[in-house]
Write a protein that holds these residues in place. Structure first.
Motif, PDB file in Angstrom:
ATOM      1  N   GLU A  39      55.595  -2.035  14.577  1.00  0.00           N
ATOM      2  CA  GLU A  39      54.507  -2.448  15.264  1.00  0.00           C
ATOM      3  C   GLU A  39      54.553  -3.281  16.416  1.00  0.00           C
ATOM      4  OE1 GLU A  39      52.941  -5.150  12.332  1.00  0.00           O
ATOM      5  OE2 GLU A  39      54.405  -6.723  12.528  1.00  0.00           O
ATOM      6  N   ASN A  40      55.779  -3.763  16.650  1.00  0.00           N
ATOM      7  CA  ASN A  40      56.094  -4.468  17.877  1.00  0.00           C
ATOM      8  C   ASN A  40      56.477  -3.792  19.197  1.00  0.00           C
ATOM      9  OD1 ASN A  40      56.058  -6.842  16.529  1.00  0.00           O
ATOM     10  ND2 ASN A  40      58.379  -6.494  15.875  1.00  0.00           N
ATOM     11  N   VAL A  41      56.580  -2.421  19.013  1.00  0.00           N
ATOM     12  CA  VAL A  41      57.001  -1.588  19.936  1.00  0.00           C
ATOM     13  C   VAL A  41      56.454  -0.053  20.215  1.00  0.00           C
ATOM     14  CG1 VAL A  41      59.257  -2.483  20.250  1.00  0.00           C
ATOM     15  CG2 VAL A  41      58.988  -0.562  18.714  1.00  0.00           C
ATOM     16  N   ILE A  42      55.530   0.355  18.994  1.00  0.00           N
ATOM     17  CA  ILE A  42      55.006   1.633  19.053  1.00  0.00           C
ATOM     18  C   ILE A  42      54.253   2.044  20.300  1.00  0.00           C
ATOM     19  CG2 ILE A  42      53.417   1.408  17.243  1.00  0.00           C
ATOM     20  CD1 ILE A  42      55.859   4.423  17.875  1.00  0.00           C
ATOM     21  N   ALA A  43      53.305   0.891  20.500  1.00  0.00           N
ATOM     22  CA  ALA A  43      52.089   1.157  21.456  1.00  0.00           C
ATOM     23  C   ALA A  43      52.532   1.192  22.966  1.00  0.00           C
ATOM     24  CB  ALA A  43      51.199   0.077  21.330  1.00  0.00           C
ATOM     25  N   ARG A  44      53.685   0.197  23.180  1.00  0.00           N
ATOM     26  CA  ARG A  44      54.356   0.301  24.490  1.00  0.00           C
ATOM     27  C   ARG A  44      55.274   1.891  24.868  1.00  0.00           C
ATOM     28  NH1 ARG A  44      59.519  -3.372  25.199  1.00  0.00           N
ATOM     29  NH2 ARG A  44      60.216  -1.849  23.853  1.00  0.00           N
ATOM     30  N   LEU A  45      55.636   2.259  23.553  1.00  0.00           N
ATOM     31  CA  LEU A  45      56.409   3.381  23.781  1.00  0.00           C
ATOM     32  C   LEU A  45      55.489   4.644  24.026  1.00  0.00           C
ATOM     33  CD1 LEU A  45      58.822   5.264  23.343  1.00  0.00           C
ATOM     34  CD2 LEU A  45      58.283   5.587  21.046  1.00  0.00           C
ATOM     35  N   VAL A  46      54.240   4.799  23.286  1.00  0.00           N
ATOM     36  CA  VAL A  46      53.166   5.826  23.501  1.00  0.00           C
ATOM     37  C   VAL A  46      52.713   5.803  24.872  1.00  0.00           C
ATOM     38  CG1 VAL A  46      51.206   6.700  22.684  1.00  0.00           C
ATOM     39  CG2 VAL A  46      52.828   6.071  20.949  1.00  0.00           C
ATOM     40  N   ASN A  76      54.443  17.969  24.461  1.00  0.00           N
ATOM     41  CA  ASN A  76      54.095  17.497  23.161  1.00  0.00           C
ATOM     42  C   ASN A  76      54.886  16.094  22.632  1.00  0.00           C
ATOM     43  OD1 ASN A  76      52.331  19.780  22.889  1.00  0.00           O
ATOM     44  ND2 ASN A  76      54.246  20.681  22.793  1.00  0.00           N
ATOM     45  N   ILE A  77      53.939  15.225  21.978  1.00  0.00           N
ATOM     46  CA  ILE A  77      54.594  13.847  21.588  1.00  0.00           C
ATOM     47  C   ILE A  77      54.089  13.747  20.090  1.00  0.00           C
ATOM     48  CG2 ILE A  77      54.561  11.499  21.723  1.00  0.00           C
ATOM     49  CD1 ILE A  77      53.837  11.864  24.649  1.00  0.00           C
ATOM     50  N   TYR A  78      55.059  13.594  19.269  1.00  0.00           N
ATOM     51  CA  TYR A  78      54.990  13.538  17.651  1.00  0.00           C
ATOM     52  C   TYR A  78      55.724  12.098  17.670  1.00  0.00           C
ATOM     53  CZ  TYR A  78      54.368  18.603  17.811  1.00  0.00           C
ATOM     54  OH  TYR A  78      53.788  20.017  18.013  1.00  0.00           O
ATOM     55  N   ILE A  79      54.902  11.269  16.468  1.00  0.00           N
ATOM     56  CA  ILE A  79      55.321  10.209  16.238  1.00  0.00           C
ATOM     57  C   ILE A  79      55.068  10.424  14.687  1.00  0.00           C
ATOM     58  CG2 ILE A  79      54.892   7.593  16.112  1.00  0.00           C
ATOM     59  CD1 ILE A  79      55.527   8.542  19.055  1.00  0.00           C
ATOM     60  N   ILE A  80      56.226  10.252  14.053  1.00  0.00           N
ATOM     61  CA  ILE A  80      56.462  10.243  12.645  1.00  0.00           C
ATOM     62  C   ILE A  80      56.289   8.974  12.076  1.00  0.00           C
ATOM     63  CG2 ILE A  80      57.566  11.174  10.560  1.00  0.00           C
ATOM     64  CD1 ILE A  80      58.930  12.355  13.832  1.00  0.00           C
ATOM     65  N   ASP A  81      55.070   8.599  11.304  1.00  0.00           N
ATOM     66  CA  ASP A  81      55.203   7.363  10.724  1.00  0.00           C
ATOM     67  C   ASP A  81      55.664   7.543   9.217  1.00  0.00           C
ATOM     68  OD1 ASP A  81      54.247   5.000   9.594  1.00  0.00           O
ATOM     69  OD2 ASP A  81      52.173   5.698   8.923  1.00  0.00           O
ATOM     70  N   ASP A  82      56.744   7.095   8.949  1.00  0.00           N
ATOM     71  CA  ASP A  82      57.685   7.120   7.960  1.00  0.00           C
ATOM     72  C   ASP A  82      57.552   6.126   7.000  1.00  0.00           C
ATOM     73  OD1 ASP A  82      59.315   8.948   6.356  1.00  0.00           O
ATOM     74  OD2 ASP A  82      61.174   7.673   6.839  1.00  0.00           O
ATOM     75  N   GLY A  83      56.351   5.931   6.275  1.00  0.00           N
ATOM     76  CA  GLY A  83      56.054   5.148   5.363  1.00  0.00           C
ATOM     77  C   GLY A  83      55.908   3.820   5.722  1.00  0.00           C
ATOM     78  N   SER A  84      55.527   3.404   6.928  1.00  0.00           N
ATOM     79  CA  SER A  84      55.302   2.118   7.332  1.00  0.00           C
ATOM     80  C   SER A  84      54.669   1.120   6.455  1.00  0.00           C
ATOM     81  CB  SER A  84      54.700   1.957   8.976  1.00  0.00           C
ATOM     82  OG  SER A  84      55.665   2.887   9.547  1.00  0.00           O
ATOM     83  N   ASP A 119      53.860  -1.977   7.706  1.00  0.00           N
ATOM     84  CA  ASP A 119      53.323  -3.171   8.546  1.00  0.00           C
ATOM     85  C   ASP A 119      52.044  -2.431   9.435  1.00  0.00           C
ATOM     86  OD1 ASP A 119      54.417  -1.155  10.536  1.00  0.00           O
ATOM     87  OD2 ASP A 119      55.660  -2.684  11.439  1.00  0.00           O
ATOM     88  N   LYS A 120      51.613  -2.929  10.752  1.00  0.00           N
ATOM     89  CA  LYS A 120      50.550  -2.453  11.226  1.00  0.00           C
ATOM     90  C   LYS A 120      50.719  -1.146  12.075  1.00  0.00           C
ATOM     91  CE  LYS A 120      48.514  -7.056  11.685  1.00  0.00           C
ATOM     92  NZ  LYS A 120      48.197  -8.055  12.773  1.00  0.00           N
ATOM     93  N   LYS A 141      66.942   0.528   9.138  1.00  0.00           N
ATOM     94  CA  LYS A 141      66.730   0.674  10.541  1.00  0.00           C
ATOM     95  C   LYS A 141      66.818  -0.685  11.115  1.00  0.00           C
ATOM     96  CE  LYS A 141      62.609   0.423  11.828  1.00  0.00           C
ATOM     97  NZ  LYS A 141      62.396  -0.909  12.365  1.00  0.00           N
ATOM     98  N   THR A 142      67.184  -0.623  12.503  1.00  0.00           N
ATOM     99  CA  THR A 142      67.303  -1.953  13.308  1.00  0.00           C
ATOM    100  C   THR A 142      66.070  -2.687  13.446  1.00  0.00           C
ATOM    101  OG1 THR A 142      69.421  -1.125  14.157  1.00  0.00           O
ATOM    102  CG2 THR A 142      68.202  -2.816  15.432  1.00  0.00           C
ATOM    103  N   LEU A 143      65.690  -3.860  13.381  1.00  0.00           N
ATOM    104  CA  LEU A 143      64.557  -4.569  13.650  1.00  0.00           C
ATOM    105  C   LEU A 143      64.200  -4.271  15.554  1.00  0.00           C
ATOM    106  CD1 LEU A 143      61.989  -6.022  13.061  1.00  0.00           C
ATOM    107  CD2 LEU A 143      63.260  -7.888  13.261  1.00  0.00           C
ATOM    108  N   HIS A 144      63.190  -4.109  15.853  1.00  0.00           N
ATOM    109  CA  HIS A 144      62.868  -4.186  17.410  1.00  0.00           C
ATOM    110  C   HIS A 144      61.799  -4.800  17.473  1.00  0.00           C
ATOM    111  CE1 HIS A 144      64.172   0.333  17.039  1.00  0.00           C
ATOM    112  NE2 HIS A 144      65.301  -0.260  17.286  1.00  0.00           N
ATOM    113  N   THR A 145      61.835  -5.952  18.478  1.00  0.00           N
ATOM    114  CA  THR A 145      61.098  -7.107  18.695  1.00  0.00           C
ATOM    115  C   THR A 145      60.105  -6.759  19.945  1.00  0.00           C
ATOM    116  OG1 THR A 145      62.736  -8.255  20.176  1.00  0.00           O
ATOM    117  CG2 THR A 145      62.707  -8.662  17.654  1.00  0.00           C
TER     118      THR A 145
END
Length: 433
Positions: free
Chosen positions: A89-96, A110-118, A120-121, A427-431
């Motif tokens: 949730e901390n970085v996904i919007a910025r990435l997209v 083509n951009i694929y984001i795999i939500d792997d059972g998150s 959080d938000k 996974k590594t926590l991304h802030t």
């Protein structure tokens, strides 16, 4: 690949650990007169090949800014970007948002984001982004789908149709013209895969992030040198480009390993598929900011690194690769995995028996080569201003920082020898720094 292919990892780990102990133990109980001269000779060979690898960077071909205009839109292939995201949730919007601002034809990206059972938000944010960007493709998996990051990427492969795949982490940052320049590099080198040099975004946050910045530069120096000398190079997970047909021919992403990138690198080598290393433009990512996170990350890297050698060791000694590649893999296996274990046992025995360490010349050479690569990697011209410029004090401190591997590798090998492995995505926590 069948599950049985990996059933002997514990036994192989135990044999490897025992062999390292015997190598350290025997010189302390038997007076082998010629051993010291053998170690000095081996140290000389290690120094010679290491310096040769580093020196190949002096003539490294740099991708100029003019490369971005060489490839017209008609020449660019269809590209699928894959991002496996769990609790990002901390970085996904910025990435997209940044991915949709990249300079690349919209009809070929083509951009694929795999939500792997998150938990959080992340799902809510991706739902909002999918309405904002109609070409964003969100792929969802259940939390217990299994396979870790590899499982998420393999699942997304079912929906892709591009010629090439670019795998990114959720904290990745690219320059706007990175993709066009990347394919210019591919065209010039006829690569089956390319790894972008990794760089740190939060380099100045603290001591650990500064050291990791220099460590990534050092790694790229060795990577490029190994490729130039022996044709051996490795993927690094974030910022790896690969032909889809090549990936499928190699068996896709291995869901029975904790480091899919290292595993895939060996399979590509065995299939004679070439991996290029691109210094600029880099892919930028967050470095971990505390010691606990660093140790957790490095334990996973160490375990995955050993797993690939245990899994494919028999093929690596076959005729599938040439003699120079076998030498290169043996060289770096000894330095990265065997030497830390032997050195720790050597030190413990020296203290217990009131004896002198035996293998210190090899350790000294290994740290010396790392220091040279630190210095050169940090001094090279780079498009990323956050790359730390090396000074002698920082280089010395960073070399000392590398000693954590001499604790991580033995500990991980002991664990692999005792406990059965469950493949989990730690996974590594991304802030979002």
């Amino acid at each position: 690949m069948s599950k049985g292919f990996y059933k002997n990892r514990r036994l192989k780990s135990f044999i490897f650990l025992t062999a390292c102990f015997l190598v350290a133990f025997i010189p302390h109980v038997y007076n082998i007169r010629w051993l010291f001269y053998f170690i000095l000779t081996l140290s000389f060979v290690i120094a010679f090949y290491g310096l040769l690898v580093i020196s190949r960077n002096f003539k490294r071909n740099k991708v100029s800014n003019t490369m971005s205009i060489r490839a017209g839109n008609k020449e660019l292939p269809v590209l699928d970007i894959l991002v496996a995201a769990r609790d990002e949730e901390n970085v996904i919007a910025r990435l997209v948002e940044r991915l949709f601002n990249l300079d690349y034809p919209r009809n070929k990206l083509n951009i694929y984001i795999i939500d792997d059972g998150s938990s959080d938000k992340t799902p809510l944010i991706l739902d909002r982004l999918s309405r904002q960007f109609d070409k964003l493709k969100v792929v969802s998996r259940s939390p217990n789908a299994g396979g870790g990051k590899s499982g998420a990427l393999n699942y997304a492969l079912k929906f892709t149709h591009g010629e090439w795949l670019l795998v990114l982490d959720a904290d990745a940052q690219l320059k706007n013209d990175s993709l066009i320049r990347l394919f210019s590099f591919v065209e010039e080198g006829d690569w089956s895969a390319v790894q972008l040099r990794k760089s740190v975004t939060n380099v100045g946050r603290n001591f650990l992030t500064s050291c990791q910045s220099m460590e990534m530069a050092m790694d790229a120096i060795f990577q490029y040198g190994r490729l130039s000398v022996a044709g051996v190079s490795e993927l690094r997970g974030n910022g790896q480009l690969i032909k889809k047909d090549t990936l499928l021919a190699c068996g896709s992403f291995n869901e029975d390993t904790v480091t899919d990138d290292l595993d895939l690198s060996l399979r590509l080598l065995l299939s004679k598929s070439r991996i290029g290393i691109l210094w600029d433009p880099p892919v930028m990512e967050e470095a971990v900011e505390n010691f606990n996170a660093l140790l957790a990350q490095r334990q996973r890297w160490a375990e995955g690194g050993l797993q690939r050698f245990f899994d494919y060791g028999d093929q690596l000694v076959s005729n599938k690769i040439d003699y120079l590649q076998k030498f290169d893999l043996t060289y770096f296996f000894i330095l990265q995995y065997a030497l830390p274990i032997v050195s720790i046992f050597d030190l413990i025995l020296s203290i217990a028996l009131l004896d002198s360490p035996v293998f210190w010349p090899i350790s000294f050479i290994a740290f010396m080569l790392s220091g040279i690569a630190f210095w050169y990697g940090s001094s090279c011209k780079s498009e990323v201003p956050v790359l730390l410029k090396g000074n002698f004090l920082m280089i010395f401190v960073s070399v000392f920082y590398l000693s954590h591997w001499f604790l991580v590798i033995p500990w991980v090998t002991i664990k692999m020898s005792i406990f059965p492995k469950k493949i989990l995505w730690r996974k590594t926590l991304h802030t979002g720094v």
